[in-house]
Scaffold this active site. Sequence first.
Site, mmCIF file in Angstrom:
data_model
loop_
_atom_site.group_PDB
_atom_site.id
_atom_site.type_symbol
_atom_site.label_atom_id
_atom_site.label_comp_id
_atom_site.label_asym_id
_atom_site.label_seq_id
_atom_site.Cartn_x
_atom_site.Cartn_y
_atom_site.Cartn_z
ATOM 1 C CE LYS A 53 -3.938 -2.377 2.062
ATOM 2 N NZ LYS A 53 -4.778 -2.684 3.233
ATOM 3 C CD GLN A 97 -3.731 -4.161 6.413
ATOM 4 O OE1 GLN A 97 -3.807 -3.140 5.748
ATOM 5 N NE2 GLN A 97 -4.173 -5.318 5.967
ATOM 6 C CG ASP A 122 -9.693 0.375 4.805
ATOM 7 O OD1 ASP A 122 -9.522 -0.174 3.708
ATOM 8 O OD2 ASP A 122 -8.913 0.273 5.770
HETATM 9 N N1 GUN Z 1 -7.271 -6.449 5.996
HETATM 10 C C1 GUN Z 1 -7.623 -7.187 4.918
HETATM 11 N N2 GUN Z 1 -8.150 -6.401 3.967
HETATM 12 C C2 GUN Z 1 -8.122 -5.143 4.450
HETATM 13 C C3 GUN Z 1 -8.539 -3.875 3.911
HETATM 14 O O1 GUN Z 1 -9.048 -3.742 2.789
HETATM 15 N N3 GUN Z 1 -8.330 -2.807 4.729
HETATM 16 C C4 GUN Z 1 -7.786 -2.921 5.969
HETATM 17 N N4 GUN Z 1 -7.653 -1.808 6.685
HETATM 18 N N5 GUN Z 1 -7.412 -4.074 6.490
HETATM 19 C C5 GUN Z 1 -7.574 -5.180 5.733
#
Ligand code: GUN
Length: 297
Positions: A53, A97, A122
Amino acid sequence: MGRLIDGKMISREIQDNIRKEVDSLISKGKRKPGLATLLVGDNPASQSYIRSKIRSSERAGFNSFHTSLPETASREDISDIIDRWNRDDNVDGILVQLPLPQHLIGETNEILLQIDPSKDVDGFHPVNIGNLVKGNPTFIPCTPRGIIEILKHEGIETTGKDIVVIGRSQIVGLPLAILFLLKGSFGDATVTVCHSRTRNLPEKTSRADILVAAIGKPHFVTEDMVKEGATVIDVGVNRVEDSTRERGYRLVGDVDTENVLKKVSAITPVPGGVGPMTITMLLLNTLEAYKKNITAV
Ligand code: GUN
């Protein structure tokens, strides 16, 4: 024989356009978009996602703000960081995350609630989920948005189709099922959501024109579970031991791709299908938050 959908290529196209738009705004004297990411603990998969990311956001011309906290971090440590980013005008998007470490899992909802909804790229804040359900403009969670973009790109309509989603997670299954159900473009489907308590799963999945597997079980979906000519979207990212690889594992999806491919018309591979699109949609959501912010001042 079906074909593999190249999510990497679709992602690259969209990311190139994001980069061009950012460059153009910066050349007009605007600041860079800012994405802030928080990782708590040392889950190897989460570390790898966060690295991707950050790398992608920098490649897109964004400012990346990252904080890593140890496994033992307290709720207050996390709150302080989110508060600071909520107040920082250079931060357009905030991402915590998931999953959080075991001792904080029960507080995930409270922690997400603290993110300013206008920075919740998100799309996990209850206000944004509420807007999603109502069909109002909002941040659409990245993986569901990425799946819709794949279908759009491939010209695979959803109107009137039977769509089966396996998995009811808050991150993928649930929001995706809602999007497919809503009125309008890339909605208007008849949606069935299956989960661990579903009875006669193959009977349901084999009726699907579009089948989405988002359960986190390697090769769970087999040839006998799919309809001839269906489109299969594989969201699973599972690490399975592989001593022939230097890192000791390889990534496989929730679908037995090799055999399912013989029967369906198209399938997203793992890796290189949905995964790259999730990151790209994070960039797109952040770009949209940024554009609102720079026009508001
Ligand atoms: N863990 C797995 N997928 C995601 C996501 O799209 N965003 C976040 N913040 N955590 C995750």
